[in-house]
Write a protein that holds these residues in place. Structure first.
Motif, PDB file in Angstrom:
ATOM      1  N   ASP A 472     -43.642  24.248   4.489  1.00 24.98           N
ATOM      2  CA  ASP A 472     -43.499  23.304   3.384  1.00 24.98           C
ATOM      3  C   ASP A 472     -44.076  23.882   2.100  1.00 24.98           C
ATOM      4  N   ARG A 473     -44.231  23.024   1.083  1.00 24.80           N
ATOM      5  CA  ARG A 473     -44.652  23.492  -0.237  1.00 24.80           C
ATOM      6  C   ARG A 473     -46.065  24.065  -0.247  1.00 24.80           C
ATOM      7  N   GLY A 474     -46.868  23.751   0.808  1.00 27.53           N
ATOM      8  CA  GLY A 474     -48.228  24.274   0.840  1.00 27.53           C
ATOM      9  C   GLY A 474     -48.290  25.788   0.883  1.00 27.53           C
ATOM     10  N   GLU A 495     -39.152  24.595  -3.158  1.00 25.52           N
ATOM     11  CA  GLU A 495     -39.677  25.061  -4.438  1.00 25.52           C
ATOM     12  C   GLU A 495     -40.622  24.002  -5.008  1.00 25.52           C
ATOM     13  N   ARG A 496     -41.730  24.466  -5.510  1.00 27.97           N
ATOM     14  CA  ARG A 496     -42.704  23.547  -6.104  1.00 27.97           C
ATOM     15  C   ARG A 496     -42.239  23.159  -7.506  1.00 27.97           C
ATOM     16  N   ILE A 549     -33.650  18.521  -4.588  1.00 28.41           N
ATOM     17  CA  ILE A 549     -34.659  19.303  -3.869  1.00 28.41           C
ATOM     18  C   ILE A 549     -34.177  20.744  -3.867  1.00 28.41           C
ATOM     19  N   ASN A 550     -35.019  21.618  -4.332  1.00 26.15           N
ATOM     20  CA  ASN A 550     -34.672  23.040  -4.393  1.00 26.15           C
ATOM     21  C   ASN A 550     -35.280  23.778  -3.202  1.00 26.15           C
ATOM     22  N   LEU A 551     -34.458  24.603  -2.569  1.00 24.50           N
ATOM     23  CA  LEU A 551     -34.918  25.481  -1.504  1.00 24.50           C
ATOM     24  C   LEU A 551     -34.963  26.900  -2.034  1.00 24.50           C
ATOM     25  N   ILE A 552     -36.014  27.622  -1.696  1.00 21.33           N
ATOM     26  CA  ILE A 552     -36.110  29.038  -2.063  1.00 21.33           C
ATOM     27  C   ILE A 552     -36.227  29.827  -0.771  1.00 21.33           C
TER      28      ILE A 552
END
Length: 785
Positions: A472-474, A495-496, A549-552
């Protein structure tokens, strides 16, 4: 015959036989001799037994048999046998408490028994090995026993020993030791049996003795002192017997093996847990534990292989029953526990803890956990589609602590506050099953723990395997993402914020999931990690709620597949929930603590207290200003609020001055927690968690087999819990073992269970430690039984 009145029981004089008759039912009577010293018991025209007045044991055996009938009045039965009702009541209670051994195995009145203690145990062991009574007498003479033992005494001892094999007391320990030692011996005598087998119910079964196996012979000697507590009373070793076999639906005719424990385990509590034991044996858990036990570089006394096997099986069965920790071993202490664990007695929780503690010491737990994790990693690799990367989910899990010691605090999102806890980084496979965990008492961030995790994955799978980690974003920070890319790992994460929101018309692709959710997505411009770290792939997703929601990612896989992988991260969250509620992964397990390193830098508790007091002072200031704003300038009592305002502002000034000289972090030895802060040893919990992970994966495998046969596939694991806790009947043959489970389930569920048991039977699983590797045959008992 003339009938007299004697308590209303109907005494009759028998002129032909010279004795007396006394009826106890419509067709039952006791025929006493003329002198009243000998009696014959008839039911109808059949003589069912005889006894002498001076032999209460034979009389009590006949009484107990007659008490099982529904048409016998207990009061009339006592009068017919010329005893009081209280005597009959005591005999029945003795049978309920100790079984047949309590009726026939007592010592003679007014005489010191010749066989007791270690001598009695030696005699029983020889009987178990098939030694005759005369040979036993010769062995006792060779031992120079101070008391002369006659053939008659040994014959009576053999009768008592056979009765003890048929009956167990409430603790599951045979009542054959008439004179137990007043103090526990120096070494724990936990005699472990090779096998527990049924007592055949055939009247013409001819017993022939044979020598016990090597493992059963080894059980004659004392086990190592692994528990440090009083030993369970020993039981005679296993004896093989051959004869006519009982008919069996699945196995046909075979050879029944008579064991040392009761009634062949015809009713064994929790025997459904053998499914879990057989699965873990196939998965290699016991082999990895045994390999660690026999490591040459280990120092100190090692527990025996059978000792470790029983301790490990007890832990596995307790976990399978939903007890979630080692203390749940107490639930196994039933009358059939010895049969269930194939041991001489039910182990205690403290004994299991001590045995496994010996394995966990000297980095043994770490080696077992790493070997188990490697097996899970390779299993995940085998389940991966060809040419696709192996997927693993990474996330932190805060395990709260509620004990009396002072441990580090960590932020727990579910509680929205910092709590005494330990942070664990868990790794799950693509199906949400646990692979391994890394603990961090210092509450390291996810970005700090990801490199340690990826190194372990690379060591397990080799340098050429494609590995994709999802988190996750962590963990979505540029430095960490660049390191993962440079080390050859693929990843996908969120992506944060902040990021640019795209117009709705930019999302030109649709993706439908199995639950009929539909999302729109598009390939967005690559994300720049900054500071010369390069660019990575970005995928923008738009859901039905209008959120973007962005995925990287660093991966060459299709965008749809990456979206599905990250969406599947909720399997890990579900795994956390199931692991806590079903398998007890939040249990402390390890009780030992050690002081923290005094040079460790920790958040300064003095600074934390200053910040709290400053917040309270500002709150008081605001409250005083609010009250003053509501009062007119000449209102009485205004001066009190003004004084509160001045005091709050003065307190704030003082706290701000102190806060400037108080660092946010400080070495432990410079804080007031210098001699208080401790941490729990990780080794023991690491070992128990490795067992939990193996049980979790075995349960998932069984649930995947069971679900297709159920009307409600989502309830497969709940139904499996009922199967693990099921009692059943056990039949042991020379070529196999048959287990008939009596599961708590409705008709449809029993049909599904029967299908699962058929698959398990076809797999020819075996129990841990069975030297003959006899295949298990499972079947479900009929619903209307």
């Amino acid at each position: 015959m003339t009938e007299g009145e004697f308590g209303g029981a109907g005494w009759s004089e028998d002129a032909a036989g010279g004795g007396r008759l006394r009826a106890f039912s419509r067709d039952g009577c006791v025929h006493w001799s003329e002198d009243g010293e000998r009696a014959e018991v008839f039911v109808g025209s059949t003589l069912i037994g005889l006894f002498e007045r001076r032999d209460p044991r034979a009389r009590n055996l006949i009484l107990i048999g007659l008490c099982q009938g529904r048409r016998v009045r207990v009061g009339r039965l006592a009068l017919a046998f010329d005893i009081t009702g209280e005597t009959l009541r005591k005999a029945r209670r003795l049978y309920e408490r100790e079984g047949l051994a309590g009726l026939v195995g007592g010592t003679s009145r007014g005489r010191e028994p010749k066989l007791k203690g270690t001598t009695m145990r030696a005699v029983h062991r020889w009987f178990a090995q098939g030694v005759s009574v005369r040979e036993v007498q010769q062995k006792l003479r060779a031992r120079k026993v101070p008391v002369s033992v006659s053939i008659g005494t040994l014959s009576n001892a053999r009768v008592s020993w056979k009765a003890a094999l048929l009956t167990r007391n409430d603790e599951g320990v045979s009542t054959v030791d008439e004179d137990p030692p007043s103090e526990p011996p120096e070494e724990a005598q936990f005699a472990l049996l090779e096998w527990v087998a049924p007592e055949p119910a055939l009247p013409d079964l001819a017993e022939t003795s044979s020598t016990s196996t090597a493992e059963a012979s080894a059980a004659d000697t004392s086990a190592e002192d692994v528990s440090g507590e009083a030993p369970p009373p020993p039981v005679a070793d296993a004896v093989a017997a051959t004869g006519p076999a009982a008919a069996d639906e699945d196995k046909g005719a075979g050879v029944l093996i008579e064991g040392a424990l009761p009634q062949g385990g015809r009713f064994v509590q929790h025997v459904g847990a053998w499914l879990m034991l057989a699965m873990l044996w196939t998965m290699g858990l016991h082999a990895r534990v045994e390999k660690e036990r026999t490591r040459e570089e280990r120092t100190g006394r090692q527990p025996r292989a059978t000792t470790v096997r029983v301790a490990l099986d007890a832990l596995v069965v307790a976990l399978a029953l939903g007890e979630r920790c080692i203390e749940g071993v107490r639930r196994l202490q039933t009358s059939s526990a010895a049969t269930l664990l194939r041991a001489s007695a039910a182990p205690t929780a403290s004994w299991v803890r001590r045995v496994l503690g010996l394995l966990a010491a000297q980095d043994g737990a770490a080696r077992i956990a790493l070997a188990t994790a490697g097996a899970h990693v390779r299993a995940a690799q085998a389940a991966t589609v060809v040419e696709a990367p192996v997927v693993f989910y990474l996330d932190n899990h805060v395990r709260p602590y509620t004990g009396k010691h002072v441990v580090r605090k960590g932020w727990r999102m579910q509680d929205r506050r910092a709590r005494p806890a330990i942070t664990d980084c868990y790794v799950h496979d693509q199906y949400g099953s646990p692979v391994f965990r890394i603990d961090s008492p210092g509450h390291e961030s996810l970005t700090s723990m990801i490199p340690r995790v990826t190194r372990l994955l690379r060591a397990a799978l080799g340098p050429d395997e494609r590995i994709l980690v999802a988190f996750d974003r962590g963990g979505a920070f540029p430095t960490q993402l660049a390191e993962l890319r440079d080390e050859g790992f693929e990843f996908v994460t969120y992506e944060r914020r902040p990021f640019v929101k795209l117009p709705k018309r930019a999302f030109t692709h649709k993706l439908r999931f199995a639950n009929r959710d539909v999302v729109s997505w598009c390939e967005a411009p690559d994300k720049n990690l900054g500071s010369g770290r390069g660019r990575i792939r970005r995928i923008a997703v738009h859901d039905d709620d209008g959120r973007q929601i962005n995925l990287i990612a660093i991966a060459e896989a299709p965008a749809e597949w990456l979206i599905g992988v990250l969406r599947g991260r909720w399997r890990q969250e579900n795994g956390f929930k199931h692991g806590v509620e079903r398998w007890g992964q939040n249990q402390l397990d390890s009780r030992t603590v050690s002081p923290c390193d005094p040079e460790t830098t920790i958040p300064n508790p003095a600074r934390r207290r200053l910040d709290r007091d400053l917040r309270l002072a500002r709150t008081r200031e605001g409250e005083a200003l609010r009250r003053l704003a509501l009062l007119a300038p000449d209102t009485p009592g205004r001066g009190a609020h003004e004084r509160d305002l001045e005091l709050a502002r003065a307190t704030q000034a003082k706290l701000v001055a102190l806060r400037a000289d108080t660092p946010t972090h400080a070495p432990l030895n410079e804080t007031d927690l210098a001699d208080k802060l401790v941490s729990h040893g990780p080794d023991f919990k690491l070992l128990v968690d490795a067992v939990r992970a193996a049980c979790y994966n075995a349960e998932s495998d069984l649930a995947a087999r069971l679900a297709p046969h159920m009307k409600c596939p989502d309830e497969a694991k709940k139904l499996l819990a009922n199967v693990f806790a099921s009692p059943g009947e056990v039949r042991v043959y020379a070529t196999g073992i048959t287990v008939a489970l009596d599961c708590a389930a409705n008709r449809a569920e029993r049909t599904a269970i029967a299908a699962l048991l058929s698959e398990i039977t076809d797999a020819k699983l075996t129990l841990p430690g069975d030297p003959d590797q006899r295949p298990l045959t499972f079947r479900a008992q009929p619903f209307d039984r």
